[in-house]
Design a protein around this motif. Structure first.
Motif, PDB file in Angstrom:
ATOM      1  N   GLY A  30       0.706  -1.093  -0.117  1.00 36.78           N
ATOM      2  CA  GLY A  30       0.225  -0.006   0.108  1.00 36.78           C
ATOM      3  C   GLY A  30       0.819   1.408   0.036  1.00 36.78           C
ATOM      4  O   GLY A  30       1.883   1.356  -0.603  1.00 36.78           O
ATOM      5  N   CYS A  31       0.298   2.141   0.638  1.00 36.23           N
ATOM      6  CA  CYS A  31       1.102   3.613   0.832  1.00 36.23           C
ATOM      7  C   CYS A  31       2.325   3.245   1.686  1.00 36.23           C
ATOM      8  O   CYS A  31       2.434   2.650   2.764  1.00 36.23           O
ATOM      9  CB  CYS A  31       0.494   4.585   1.519  1.00 36.23           C
ATOM     10  SG  CYS A  31       1.645   6.037   1.889  1.00 36.23           S
ATOM     11  N   ARG A  32       3.619   3.280   1.147  1.00 35.82           N
ATOM     12  CA  ARG A  32       4.817   2.953   1.740  1.00 35.82           C
ATOM     13  C   ARG A  32       5.047   3.682   3.131  1.00 35.82           C
ATOM     14  O   ARG A  32       5.850   3.332   4.220  1.00 35.82           O
ATOM     15  CB  ARG A  32       6.121   3.059   0.835  1.00 35.82           C
ATOM     16  CG  ARG A  32       5.973   2.141  -0.053  1.00 35.82           C
ATOM     17  CD  ARG A  32       6.779   2.216  -1.051  1.00 35.82           C
ATOM     18  NE  ARG A  32       7.004   0.861  -1.921  1.00 35.82           N
ATOM     19  CZ  ARG A  32       7.632   0.620  -3.175  1.00 35.82           C
ATOM     20  NH1 ARG A  32       8.487   1.474  -3.311  1.00 35.82           N
ATOM     21  NH2 ARG A  32       7.517  -0.433  -3.630  1.00 35.82           N
ATOM     22  N   PHE A  33       4.241   4.724   3.113  1.00 32.03           N
ATOM     23  CA  PHE A  33       4.686   5.744   4.331  1.00 32.03           C
ATOM     24  C   PHE A  33       3.476   5.206   5.574  1.00 32.03           C
ATOM     25  O   PHE A  33       3.749   5.904   6.576  1.00 32.03           O
ATOM     26  CB  PHE A  33       4.257   7.225   3.926  1.00 32.03           C
ATOM     27  CG  PHE A  33       4.612   8.068   5.149  1.00 32.03           C
ATOM     28  CD1 PHE A  33       5.814   8.150   5.724  1.00 32.03           C
ATOM     29  CD2 PHE A  33       3.746   9.269   5.596  1.00 32.03           C
ATOM     30  CE1 PHE A  33       6.330   9.102   6.614  1.00 32.03           C
ATOM     31  CE2 PHE A  33       4.032  10.033   6.502  1.00 32.03           C
ATOM     32  CZ  PHE A  33       5.351  10.000   7.063  1.00 32.03           C
ATOM     33  N   HIS A  34       2.810   4.333   5.274  1.00 36.75           N
ATOM     34  CA  HIS A  34       1.458   4.385   6.370  1.00 36.75           C
ATOM     35  C   HIS A  34       1.999   3.747   7.653  1.00 36.75           C
ATOM     36  O   HIS A  34       1.412   4.371   8.621  1.00 36.75           O
ATOM     37  CB  HIS A  34       0.686   3.245   5.647  1.00 36.75           C
ATOM     38  CG  HIS A  34       0.829   1.901   5.693  1.00 36.75           C
ATOM     39  ND1 HIS A  34       1.120   0.872   4.905  1.00 36.75           N
ATOM     40  CD2 HIS A  34       0.680   1.004   7.015  1.00 36.75           C
ATOM     41  CE1 HIS A  34       1.099  -0.298   5.293  1.00 36.75           C
ATOM     42  NE2 HIS A  34       1.003  -0.372   6.414  1.00 36.75           N
ATOM     43  N   PRO A  35       3.124   2.971   7.775  1.00 37.86           N
ATOM     44  CA  PRO A  35       3.490   2.676   9.266  1.00 37.86           C
ATOM     45  C   PRO A  35       3.801   4.077  10.135  1.00 37.86           C
ATOM     46  O   PRO A  35       3.944   3.920  11.169  1.00 37.86           O
ATOM     47  CB  PRO A  35       4.479   1.828   9.051  1.00 37.86           C
ATOM     48  CG  PRO A  35       4.492   1.235   7.732  1.00 37.86           C
ATOM     49  CD  PRO A  35       3.980   2.195   6.886  1.00 37.86           C
ATOM     50  N   ARG A  36       4.355   4.977   9.281  1.00 38.71           N
ATOM     51  CA  ARG A  36       4.672   6.154  10.113  1.00 38.71           C
ATOM     52  C   ARG A  36       3.635   7.378   9.972  1.00 38.71           C
ATOM     53  O   ARG A  36       4.048   8.452  10.516  1.00 38.71           O
ATOM     54  CB  ARG A  36       5.989   6.662   9.481  1.00 38.71           C
ATOM     55  CG  ARG A  36       7.169   5.544   9.730  1.00 38.71           C
ATOM     56  CD  ARG A  36       8.430   5.900   8.823  1.00 38.71           C
ATOM     57  NE  ARG A  36       9.271   7.023   9.242  1.00 38.71           N
ATOM     58  CZ  ARG A  36      10.121   7.574   8.801  1.00 38.71           C
ATOM     59  NH1 ARG A  36      10.503   7.478   7.789  1.00 38.71           N
ATOM     60  NH2 ARG A  36      10.989   8.388   9.354  1.00 38.71           N
ATOM     61  N   CYS A  37       2.539   7.354   9.233  1.00 30.70           N
ATOM     62  CA  CYS A  37       1.838   8.168   8.827  1.00 30.70           C
ATOM     63  C   CYS A  37       0.750   8.456   9.930  1.00 30.70           C
ATOM     64  O   CYS A  37       0.043   7.694  10.705  1.00 30.70           O
ATOM     65  CB  CYS A  37       0.948   7.888   7.616  1.00 30.70           C
ATOM     66  SG  CYS A  37      -0.185   9.461   7.240  1.00 30.70           S
ATOM     67  N   ALA A  38       0.478   9.889  10.462  1.00 27.72           N
ATOM     68  CA  ALA A  38      -0.601  10.210  11.504  1.00 27.72           C
ATOM     69  C   ALA A  38      -2.009  10.073  11.178  1.00 27.72           C
ATOM     70  O   ALA A  38      -2.713   9.900  11.984  1.00 27.72           O
ATOM     71  CB  ALA A  38      -0.378  11.468  11.755  1.00 27.72           C
ATOM     72  N   ASN A  39      -2.299   9.841   9.904  1.00 29.13           N
ATOM     73  CA  ASN A  39      -3.457   9.876   9.069  1.00 29.13           C
ATOM     74  C   ASN A  39      -3.658   8.432   8.507  1.00 29.13           C
ATOM     75  O   ASN A  39      -4.791   8.203   7.897  1.00 29.13           O
ATOM     76  CB  ASN A  39      -3.397  10.882   8.356  1.00 29.13           C
ATOM     77  CG  ASN A  39      -4.950  10.950   7.701  1.00 29.13           C
ATOM     78  OD1 ASN A  39      -6.031  10.772   8.651  1.00 29.13           O
ATOM     79  ND2 ASN A  39      -5.228  11.115   6.548  1.00 29.13           N
ATOM     80  N   ALA A  40      -2.955   7.298   8.883  1.00 21.51           N
ATOM     81  CA  ALA A  40      -3.006   5.882   8.076  1.00 21.51           C
ATOM     82  C   ALA A  40      -4.261   5.443   8.559  1.00 21.51           C
ATOM     83  O   ALA A  40      -4.983   5.435   9.494  1.00 21.51           O
ATOM     84  CB  ALA A  40      -1.916   5.124   8.630  1.00 21.51           C
ATOM     85  N   GLN A  41      -5.081   5.112   7.363  1.00 20.43           N
ATOM     86  CA  GLN A  41      -6.424   4.312   7.606  1.00 20.43           C
ATOM     87  C   GLN A  41      -6.320   3.038   6.735  1.00 20.43           C
ATOM     88  O   GLN A  41      -5.227   2.892   6.177  1.00 20.43           O
ATOM     89  CB  GLN A  41      -7.296   5.257   7.092  1.00 20.43           C
ATOM     90  CG  GLN A  41      -7.315   6.573   7.666  1.00 20.43           C
ATOM     91  CD  GLN A  41      -8.191   7.384   7.180  1.00 20.43           C
ATOM     92  OE1 GLN A  41      -9.475   7.414   6.778  1.00 20.43           O
ATOM     93  NE2 GLN A  41      -7.999   8.708   7.378  1.00 20.43           N
TER      94      GLN A  41
HETATM   95  S1  SF4 Z   1      -2.897   9.182   4.438  1.00 11.47           S
HETATM   96 FE1  SF4 Z   1      -0.910   8.551   5.088  1.00 11.47          FE
HETATM   97  S2  SF4 Z   1      -0.773   6.526   4.979  1.00 11.47           S
HETATM   98 FE2  SF4 Z   1      -2.637   7.181   3.831  1.00 11.47          FE
HETATM   99  S3  SF4 Z   1      -1.872   7.395   1.725  1.00 11.47           S
HETATM  100 FE3  SF4 Z   1      -1.728   9.386   2.374  1.00 11.47          FE
HETATM  101  S4  SF4 Z   1       0.344   9.412   3.272  1.00 11.47           S
HETATM  102 FE4  SF4 Z   1      -0.031   7.309   2.813  1.00 11.47          FE
END
Ligand code: SF4
Ligand SMILES: Nc1ncnc2c1ncn2[C@@H]1O[C@H](COP(=O)(O)OP(=O)(O)OP(=O)(O)O)[C@@H](O)[C@H]1O
Ligand SMILES: [Mg+2]
Lengths: 332, 307
Positions: free
Chosen positions: A290-301
């Motif tokens: 998925g989004c590679r940033f999700h483990p560190r993202c404050a808004n991950a869903q």
């Molecule tokens: S909200 Fe965060 S985790 Fe979700 S797609 Fe955007 S950057 Fe990635």
């Protein structure tokens, strides 16, 4: 400078990936990169250490180590010609005169055995159209990067020069043949602030005179603000956001870009302790789906476990995020 | 630069002096020279008279100074066999054969080893590279007396292409030089291959390519120049390997050099000659190392401005 709609890009990368070898399943250092650079403009490339910035630059020069060069896929159009499929040996005619690069590690990029003059003239000699004798042109090249007493410096060997001096010599060598595209890989990180400023001024000056396009790799947003027209933000081998430099600074759309910007001190935003992005970037073999940033993202869903599509978030401004930020930065 | 070279020269002289002391002491500790000179039938009175005549009854430091004084005038005693020829003359007359053999072997191993090492490094894992690695392995594990005999059997006895022994014409050099050189060839190939691989991955090679230089200049100028430094560093060792190898190779091929002279004079217990051979070989070794040091300073600019 502004780029015209009608202008054709000097460089266009389409779906460029670099993997650890030929296999399609081999871990990718950079993946599906799309990027255009127009004549005369400067594109910044930012991102944490290990995100693949140098790999991208090296891919453009076709200077990747053999295993990675085998793992290069996609198309790299330079001036209309796909250079991703040229044999490495055929690249010599483009290097130096058309595409050049200031390497990330200037301390080690001069050959310790040969004099500065020898190493400069070697490149100059390939410039068939230039006038004047070699010696004079070599002196001129050193003058252009403001090396004092250039004539005596020509006889010096690299170990007889300071770090800042070597950096500028490497700059002179990379620029002597007036390339149309320069890849500058953190060209100022090892310089002190005043010399850094001088060197950037110098690059801008040369750029104006030669209408050179630049890909400017850096960690430093101050340098981005000073040098770049557009910015591409890299995370874990992908470009996650790209847009005009003002938009990226004022209205970042990707959560990673915002986190990156917030970890940088500015004049009106310099807290006691800078917030750092929690966690660390994944290694090339351990990239999340998925989004590679999700483990560190404050808004991950949960949606973020699927690979986000690239969405337009403004004029020539796009980001790979399911929930792009819209607000003006600092306005909330 | 001159200062460093001067220091090296002084160091070499000190080494020569220390070496002469060691050789002197060894000569006094290993066996009784009078018994050797007089043979079995001598009486005690003869021995005492002989000792006085040769100054062997005096204290060791005095004896050493005598020895050194004689050595400086070229007097190293006489051979006990071979019609009492002066030992130094005998050794020097054999020297050209040894030096020319070692020289031919060294030049060819250097050229072949460097070319092979470079080609192996740029065509990694190709047939050339595999061949180079095989030679490196075989060359460093096969004993030279065996290799010499095998080569002689194949090329001289079976194929009759080359002479089994002899000295003077170019074809006489081929088998002994190949035997003498194989170990060094293997070592140089390996050394060049590995240092080329290191150099080819370096930043200055990237810059050389960024400039648009052709692959041949990148490889044969930028990478090779740096890869030769370790080769120069080991030149002294290579020379030593050749000199010690000469004893065996010269004996196998009846080559009239100091290696075979050493072997023969050890067998006939010709003590003054053995001592002179050792002295000449160690001096050569010290001089070779001095030359290597100087070459090193000339080639590597980083060494030049040191000190
Ligand atoms: S909200 Fe965060 S985790 Fe979700 S797609 Fe955007 S950057 Fe990635
Ligand atoms: N030859 C290689 N083989 C395997 N992995 C490599 C190789 N070169 C780089 N990598 C890995 O690829 C990733 C990207 O490296 P790259 O040097 O492009 O990052 P970067 O963004 O330039 O980092 P920095 O800001 O530290 O210079 C890193 O995780 C690095 O460890
Ligand atoms: Mg980098």
């Amino acid at each position: 400078m502004m780029t015209l709609e009608t202008e054709t890009p000097l460089l266009e990368m389409r779906e460029v990936s670099v993997r650890l070898g030929r296999g399609a399943q081999a871990p990718a250092l950079i993946e599906n990169i799309d990027l255009k650079i127009f004549p005369g403009e400067t594109v910044g490339l930012v991102g944490e250490s290990g995100s693949g910035k140098t790999t991208l630059g090296m891919a453009l020069m076709r200077l990747l180590p053999p295993l990675l060069d085998q793992g290069l896929s996609g198309e790299i159009f330079y001036d209309g010609e796909d250079i991703a499929n040229l044999r490495a040996g055929e690249l010599a005619r483009l290097r130096g005169g058309e595409i050049s690069m200031i390497l990330q590690d200037p301390m080690a990029s001069l050959n310790p055995i040969f004099s500065i003059g020898n190493q400069l003239k070697e490149g100059l000699r390939l410039n068939a159209t230039a006038k004047g004798n070699l010696e004079a042109r070599a002196i001129q090249a050193l003058e252009s990067v403001r090396i004092p007493s250039p004539k005596t410096r020509l006889a010096n060997h690299p170990h007889q020069m300071s770090g800042g001096m070597r950096q500028r010599v490497v700059g002179a060598i990379s620029l002597t043949r007036s390339p149309r595209l320069l890849i500058a890989d953190e060209p100022t990180t090892s310089l002190d602030v005043t010399i850094q400023y001088q060197f950037l001024e110098l690059l801008k000056d040369l750029q104006k005179r030669m209408r050179m396009a630049m890909l400017f790799i850096t960690h430093d947003f101050g340098v981005v603000a000073k040098m770049c027209d557009r910015v591409a933000v890299m995370y874990a081998g992908q470009i996650v956001e790209e847009g005009p430099v003002r938009d990226i600074f004022n209205r970042p759309a990707h959560w990673y870009t915002r986190a990156l910007l917030e970890s940088v001190p500015t004049v009106d935003h310099a807290p006691e302790r800078l917030p750092t992005i929690p966690g660390s970037p994944p290694t090339i073999t351990g990239r999340p789906r998925g989004c590679r940033f999700h483990p560190r993202c404050a808004n991950a869903q949960s949606k973020c476990l699927e690979p986000p599509v690239d969405v337009e978030v403004g004029a020539k401004h796009h980001a790979k995020c399911w929930f792009p930020l819209r607000a003006q930065r600092g306005a909330a | 630069m001159l200062k460093i070279i001067a220091t090296r020269v002084i160091e070499a002289f000190i080494a020569l002096l220390l070496m002469s002391i060691v050789i002197f002491l060894l000569s006094r500790l290993t066996g009784d020279p009078i018994a050797l000179l007089l043979g079995d039938g001598a009486t005690d009175a003869d021995k005492i008279a002989m000792a006085q005549e040769l100054g062997l009854d005096r204290p060791l430091p005095v004896q050493y100074l005598n020895f050194l004084g004689n050595a400086l005038t070229g007097d190293f005693g006489q051979s006990v066999t071979a019609g009492k020829q002066p030992a130094l003359d005998l050794v020097l007359s054999r020297l050209p054969a040894s030096l020319s053999l070692a020289g031919v072997a060294l030049i060819f191993t250097l050229i072949i080893g460097i070319v092979f090492g470079v080609l192996a490094s740029v065509t990694r894992n190709s047939p050339i590279d595999v061949a180079a690695r095989l030679i490196a392995l075989v060359g460093q594990s096969v004993p030279s007396f065996w290799l010499g005999i095998v080569l002689m059997y194949i090329f001289a006895v079976q194929l009759r292409l080359l002479p089994t022994s002899g000295y003077g014409r170019p074809e006489h050099y081929i088998l002994p030089a190949a035997t003498l050189g194989l170990f060094t060839l293997a070592a140089i190939t390996r050394l060049v291959r590995s240092s080329m691989l290191e150099a080819l991955g370096s930043e200055y090679i990237k810059l050389a390519r960024v400039k648009g230089l052709s692959e041949s200049i990148v490889i044969w100028k930028h990478a090779l120049a740096n890869s030769l430094i370790p080769v120069i560093t080991f030149m002294g060792t290579f020379f030593a390997v050749m000199i010690t190898g000469a004893v065996i190779v010269e004996t196998v091929f009846s080559w009239p050099g100091i290696g075979r002279l050493a072997y023969e004079s050890i067998l006939s217990r010709d003590f003054p000659v053995v001592q002179t051979v050792v002295l000449v070989i160690t001096s050569l070794f010290i001089i070779a190392n001095l030359l290597v040091d100087i070459l090193y300073i000339v080639v590597d600019p980083r060494m030049r401005s040191r000190g």
